[in-house]
Write an enzyme that holds these catalytic residues in place. Structure first.
Site, PDB file in Angstrom:
ATOM      1  CB  THR A   1      -0.793   0.074   0.910  1.00  0.00           C
ATOM      2  OG1 THR A   1      -1.817  -1.088   1.527  1.00  0.00           O
ATOM      3  CG2 THR A   1      -2.601   0.625   1.089  1.00  0.00           C
TER       4      THR A   1
ATOM      5  NE  ARG B   1       7.215 -11.581  -0.840  1.00  0.00           N
ATOM      6  CZ  ARG B   1       6.975 -11.561   0.134  1.00  0.00           C
ATOM      7  NH1 ARG B   1       7.637 -12.659   0.825  1.00  0.00           N
ATOM      8  NH2 ARG B   1       6.130 -10.832   1.258  1.00  0.00           N
TER       9      ARG B   1
ATOM     10  CE  LYS C   1       6.565  -0.679  12.890  1.00  0.00           C
ATOM     11  NZ  LYS C   1       4.923  -0.187  11.569  1.00  0.00           N
TER      12      LYS C   1
ATOM     13  N   GLY D   1       3.602   7.640  10.957  1.00  0.00           N
ATOM     14  CA  GLY D   1       3.089   7.656   9.814  1.00  0.00           C
ATOM     15  C   GLY D   1       3.892   8.765   9.478  1.00  0.00           C
TER      16      GLY D   1
ATOM     17  N   GLY E   1      -8.690  -2.788   8.893  1.00  0.00           N
ATOM     18  CA  GLY E   1      -7.543  -3.058   7.853  1.00  0.00           C
ATOM     19  C   GLY E   1      -6.781  -2.635   8.854  1.00  0.00           C
TER      20      GLY E   1
ATOM     21  CD  GLU F   1       1.735  -3.926  11.490  1.00  0.00           C
ATOM     22  OE1 GLU F   1       2.913  -3.694  11.396  1.00  0.00           O
ATOM     23  OE2 GLU F   1       1.416  -2.191  11.500  1.00  0.00           O
TER      24      GLU F   1
ATOM     25  CE  LYS G   1       4.465   3.070  14.461  1.00  0.00           C
ATOM     26  NZ  LYS G   1       3.136   3.020  14.403  1.00  0.00           N
TER      27      LYS G   1
ATOM     28  N   GLY H   1      -1.556   3.834   7.286  1.00  0.00           N
ATOM     29  CA  GLY H   1      -2.083   4.222   5.698  1.00  0.00           C
ATOM     30  C   GLY H   1      -1.308   4.721   4.807  1.00  0.00           C
TER      31      GLY H   1
HETATM   32  N1  HSE Z   1       0.039  -0.972  12.146  1.00  0.00           N
HETATM   33  C1  HSE Z   1      -0.282   0.057  13.348  1.00  0.00           C
HETATM   34  C2  HSE Z   1      -0.664   1.050  13.958  1.00  0.00           C
HETATM   35  C3  HSE Z   1       0.919   1.014  12.306  1.00  0.00           C
HETATM   36  O1  HSE Z   1      -2.030   0.448  14.311  1.00  0.00           O
HETATM   37  O2  HSE Z   1      -1.115   2.502  14.252  1.00  0.00           O
HETATM   38  C4  HSE Z   1       2.641   1.116  11.365  1.00  0.00           C
HETATM   39  O3  HSE Z   1       2.766   1.026  12.619  1.00  0.00           O
END
Ligand code: HSE
Length: 437
Positions: A14, A46, A107, A136, A189, A192, A207, A304
């Site tokens: 994405t 891939r 990260k 992000g 979505g 993770e 992070k 996102g």
């Molecule tokens: N899965 C993470 C979140 C985003 O829900 O913030 C990527 O680190």
């Protein structure tokens, strides 16, 4: 205008596809801003046949990202593969060793190998930029690495995981259970692929490890972080927090103390009046306490494709412009050793929920245990769960304690004694209260 900066993008999920789209939509704007065009000349993923909704026909395809990292066709290697080892690490090291700039959103890789990669980048005179790796789309890395350079930071904290914040927000707004909210986050979505990383706090910890280094000029230390996820939070805690004037957020906190630096990830009671309490849903927020600036709070999308690509594009534009900043704010060789402040020395207020057998003297026993441990109580409230008052030794009743500032070791010791007295039915729930001035 100088010749175009050639970019190779490894990983076309994405974020990778969004980056290709962003550079095509805003290429002219970035070229004006950076004084040079940016062109995606190579890609690696891939599956070559998958339709990603972007035109890749003019780009050289590499099935091996390490080969792309070593190719003369690129000036910047963008790593969007993920993982703290394997192809992500191998390709980033190959690019840096060859003198190719690297931009990454990874990260986990930085939390584990950040100092060594920073050293490699600096030894080869190239950039290692990673704005997208923390929160992000929020420009927190640049803010801490450059904009707050004139401050001594005492604390950095934030909501760094959108999945957890989404779950806690919905539990509060709709009284839905943790499990149902998690299922919904997965359906949408946000979580993770393996949601354990989100809900157990590991994603936040990665992070935080990076933010700590930027805040205090220390080497990254990802294996000394105290981590507690949100799986034990119940709607009862959320309701009690609401009535007491708090909201529960999963925070990552790094704070300088007299004994070293605390790095902790845990569900936290934050006053409803604080900026961080008002961050709902999948949004992230990071607050930095600086001695000259005071508190700075940045809010925005923490995940996102588009938001993450926005940060990656900014990193590429910096390279195109010729901006050079030490990877972790100070040269890798000058980072100080990280001195860990032990969690048992943590100081703060605590929320404690006990399931107490409703019999004469139970409150007094609990209050005595707290007093013996030197803990002063701000409030103690029994929240009856519907059992008639005349039924002694019936279903245990929830009792909520709020302590004044104390230490973690005092609270743990007091709870151990309370458990040994047989006045409570279950393991107590304990949530730390963060001081937000
Ligand atoms: N899965 C993470 C979140 C985003 O829900 O913030 C990527 O680190």
């Amino acid at each position: 205008m100088a010749k175009a900066l050639k970019v190779g993008v490894a990983g076309l999920g994405t974020v990778g596809a969004s980056l290709v789209r962003l550079l095509s939509v805003h290429g002219a704007k970035i070229a004006k801003n950076a004084g040079r065009a940016v062109e995606v000349s190579a890609v690696s993923a891939r599956d070559k046949t998958r339709d990603r909704g972007v035109d890749l026909s003019a780009m050289t395809w590499f099935s091996d990202p390490v080969e792309m990292a070593r190719s003369a066709k690129i000036d910047v290697f963008v790593e969007l593969i993920g993982g703290d080892s394997g192809p992500a690490e191998d390709s980033v090291r190959a690019a840096l060793a060859r003198g190719v700039h690297v931009v990454t959103a990874n990260k986990a890789l930085l939390a584990r190998h950040g100092v060594s990669l920073a050293g490699l980048a600096e030894a080869n005179g190239v950039c290692l930029n990673y704005e997208a790796a923390v929160a992000g789309g929020i420009p927190i890395v640049k803010t801490m690495r450059e904009t707050l350079a004139g401050n001594e930071v005492s604390r950095v904290y934030g909501i760094l995981n959108g999945t957890c914040n989404y779950i806690l927000t919905r539990m509060e707004a709709e009284g839905i259970s943790f499990e149902d909210c998690l299922a919904e986050a997965q359906r949408l979505g946000y979580a993770e692929a393996d949601p354990t990383f989100d809900i157990e706090g590991n994603d936040t910890a990665h992070k935080l490890a990076i933010l700590t280094s930027l805040a205090f000029g220390t080497k990254i230390s990802d294996d000394t972080i105290y981590i507690e996820g949100i799986t034990s939070i119940t709607t009862a805690d959320i309701q009690a927090a609401d009535e007491l004037g708090y909201r529960i957020k999963l925070l990552g906190v790094a704070q300088r103390t007299d004994t070293g630096i605390e790095q902790r990830v845990h569900p936290t009671m934050v006053p409803k009046s604080s900026a961080i309490a008002r961050i709902d849903g999948v949004l992230n927020a990071v607050a930095v306490d600086g001695d000259f600036v005071g508190e700075v709070v940045l809010v925005g999308p923490g995940a996102g494709g588009s938001a993450t690509a926005s940060s990656v594009a900014a990193d590429i534009a910096d390279i195109a412009r010729g901006d050079r900043t030490p990877v972790l704010g100070a040269p890798a060789g000058e980072l100080e050793d990280y001195i860990r402040a032990r969690m048992r020395k943590h100081e703060g207020g605590y929320y404690i929920r006990l399931a107490v057998y409703d019999r004469p003297g139970a409150f007094a026993e609990i209050a005595t245990c707290m007093a013996t441990a030197g803990i002063s109580l701000e409030s103690i409230v029994q929240r009856r769960n519907g059992t008639p008052y005349d039924v002694q030794d019936a279903a245990p009743q929830p009792v909520i304690l709020i302590t004044h500032e104390t230490t973690e070791e005092a609270v743990k010791a007091a709870l151990e004694v309370i458990l040994s007295k047989g006045v409570v039915a279950d393991q107590p729930q304990m949530i730390r209260i963060e001081n937000m001035n």
